[in-house]
Design an enzyme around this catalytic site. Structure first.
Site, PDB file in Angstrom:
ATOM      1  N   GLU A  45       0.840  -1.219   0.097  1.00  9.37           N
ATOM      2  CA  GLU A  45      -0.039  -0.014  -0.242  1.00  9.37           C
ATOM      3  C   GLU A  45       0.792   1.309   0.165  1.00  9.37           C
ATOM      4  O   GLU A  45       1.716   1.425   0.856  1.00  9.37           O
ATOM      5  CB  GLU A  45      -1.058  -0.188   1.130  1.00  9.37           C
ATOM      6  CG  GLU A  45      -2.127  -1.019   1.075  1.00  9.37           C
ATOM      7  CD  GLU A  45      -2.455  -1.512   2.592  1.00  9.37           C
ATOM      8  OE1 GLU A  45      -3.525  -2.110   2.712  1.00  9.37           O
ATOM      9  OE2 GLU A  45      -1.971  -0.765   3.561  1.00  9.37           O
TER      10      GLU A  45
ATOM     11  N   GLU B 289      -5.088  -6.445   2.330  1.00  6.21           N
ATOM     12  CA  GLU B 289      -4.041  -7.023   2.787  1.00  6.21           C
ATOM     13  C   GLU B 289      -3.979  -8.240   2.206  1.00  6.21           C
ATOM     14  O   GLU B 289      -2.987  -9.068   1.706  1.00  6.21           O
ATOM     15  CB  GLU B 289      -3.829  -6.651   3.925  1.00  6.21           C
ATOM     16  CG  GLU B 289      -3.576  -5.306   4.427  1.00  6.21           C
ATOM     17  CD  GLU B 289      -4.558  -4.273   4.559  1.00  6.21           C
ATOM     18  OE1 GLU B 289      -4.232  -3.144   4.657  1.00  6.21           O
ATOM     19  OE2 GLU B 289      -5.766  -5.013   4.558  1.00  6.21           O
TER      20      GLU B 289
ATOM     21  N   PHE C 184      -2.281  -5.079  10.724  1.00  9.86           N
ATOM     22  CA  PHE C 184      -2.862  -5.731   9.371  1.00  9.86           C
ATOM     23  C   PHE C 184      -2.612  -6.976   9.158  1.00  9.86           C
ATOM     24  O   PHE C 184      -3.082  -7.763   8.210  1.00  9.86           O
ATOM     25  CB  PHE C 184      -2.397  -4.875   8.267  1.00  9.86           C
ATOM     26  CG  PHE C 184      -2.927  -3.373   8.395  1.00  9.86           C
ATOM     27  CD1 PHE C 184      -3.782  -2.855   9.303  1.00  9.86           C
ATOM     28  CD2 PHE C 184      -2.262  -2.191   7.398  1.00  9.86           C
ATOM     29  CE1 PHE C 184      -4.254  -1.558   9.238  1.00  9.86           C
ATOM     30  CE2 PHE C 184      -2.762  -1.280   7.497  1.00  9.86           C
ATOM     31  CZ  PHE C 184      -3.945  -0.796   8.368  1.00  9.86           C
TER      32      PHE C 184
ATOM     33  N   HIS D   4      -4.148   0.274  15.689  1.00  8.42           N
ATOM     34  CA  HIS D   4      -3.027   0.688  15.241  1.00  8.42           C
ATOM     35  C   HIS D   4      -1.707   0.779  16.097  1.00  8.42           C
ATOM     36  O   HIS D   4      -0.731   1.282  15.822  1.00  8.42           O
ATOM     37  CB  HIS D   4      -3.234   2.133  14.535  1.00  8.42           C
ATOM     38  CG  HIS D   4      -4.148   2.034  13.172  1.00  8.42           C
ATOM     39  ND1 HIS D   4      -5.366   2.091  13.610  1.00  8.42           N
ATOM     40  CD2 HIS D   4      -3.807   1.916  12.040  1.00  8.42           C
ATOM     41  CE1 HIS D   4      -6.111   1.849  12.308  1.00  8.42           C
ATOM     42  NE2 HIS D   4      -5.001   2.116  11.296  1.00  8.42           N
TER      43      HIS D   4
END
Length: 329
Positions: A32, A61, A87, A130
């Site tokens: 990405e 992903e 992720f 995150h």
């Protein structure tokens, strides 16, 4: 010896990746925003190598992680930018059920030289989704190698070595280290996977520190030196395969162990190191090993609560003082 400069951790990762791409045209970068690189490790690669070797992907992903398995099986060396450690959960089936197992299940007929790299861990109120450091979970996936450097010099050498490795390798960039600087040789070099490094010699207690906690452990060691406490700091650098010998040799010298890990304490890398030392160097221990890790909760968004959960200098220092005060096992 190549000339050294002081550069950022993220720039060191970039240099290791760039050097590997210059050396081997089968190395390709996929992920990405790799064409513009928000975090920075792939910035500038598309200008040098073109869009055939630097491929930007949609935000999917599981899809591009799976595509890279096919690319590796077909003879490429994909380097996959997952951006954020959390992720891995999205792409876990492809990583754990496919990449990690296909070489074994094919009897070695399939080689998968893939590097998955990501910025991981808390970076200041990034909230639970995150702020993950999933390295303990991936350590448990047989077939993966797991790398987590604590300095720019190690980041560059380990990145190049990871790309050269014939196995799937997960490379964690502790997010808070991205903007730190350190001396790094100018030319290409590799640091073999599976080799720890003693970052500071000491006599009283061994501190095994992982990722960003290496610098914290060194800072605590400097402070305790003024109190007459000699701390040895060991950086595993690679978590799988783990350099048990360097850790055990250090503990046999000092007789005490503190393990610092930016992950939840249950089933952490710290737990594995403590277990290994307890099993294989029990007769050398003067006190029970101590683990310094997160509480078993999601990482909070609130700065006050986040600080309570995470490992800091005070928690490391308290663990060292505790093990020094403990009677012989």
């Amino acid at each position: 010896m190549a000339e050294e400069r002081s550069i950022y951790f993220i720039k060191a990762m970039y240099e290791g990746l760039r050097d590997a791409m210059r050396e081997d045209e089968t190395v390709v970068v996929i992920g990405e925003d790799v064409d513009r690189s928000i975090i920075g490790a792939t910035r500038g690669l598309i200008e040098e190598f073109g869009d055939e070797r630097v491929k930007n992907t949609p935000i999917s992903e599981a899809t591009f992680v799976g595509a890279c398995i096919g690319a590796a099986a077909a003879g490429m060396r994909p380097v996959v930018d997952l951006m954020v450690g959390s992720f891995f959960y999205v792409s876990m089936d492809q990583v754990a059920n496919q990449a990690a197992k296909l070489p074994y299940m094919s009897g070695g007929q399939v080689s998968l030289p893939i590097v998955y790299f990501t910025a991981s861990g808390p970076s200041g109120s990034a909230a639970a989704q995150h702020s993950e450091n999933p390295h303990p979970m991936l350590m448990n996936v047989a077939g993966l190698k797991v790398v987590m450097p604590g300095s720019p010099r190690d980041a560059k050498g380990l990145m190049h070595a990871a790309i050269k490795d014939p196995n799937p390798v997960v490379f964690f960039q502790d997010a808070v280290l991205g903007g730190t600087r350190g001396p790094v040789p100018d030319g290409p070099y590799q640091i073999p996977l599976g080799e720890a490094e003693v970052k500071r010699e000491g006599e009283d207690v061994t501190v095994v520190a992982i990722g960003a906690l290496v610098n914290r452990a060194l800072r605590v060691a400097d402070k305790l030196k003024n109190e007459g406490v000699s701390v040895e700091v060991v950086d595993p650098r690679t978590l799988v395969p783990l350099d048990k010998k360097t850790i055990l040799d250090s503990v046999r010298k000092t007789g005490r162990l503190v393990v610092c890990d930016n992950a939840r304490i249950t089933c952490s890398a710290a737990s594995e190191v403590a277990a290994i030392v307890s099993e294989e160097a029990f007769d050398s221990l003067k006190a029970a090993p101590r683990r310094v890790a997160w509480e078993d909760v999601p990482v909070p968004f609130s700065p006050v609560l986040e600080k309570r959960v995470l490992v800091d200098d005070e928690k490391i220092s308290a663990a060292i003082r505790s093990t020094l005060a403990t009677a012989t096992v």
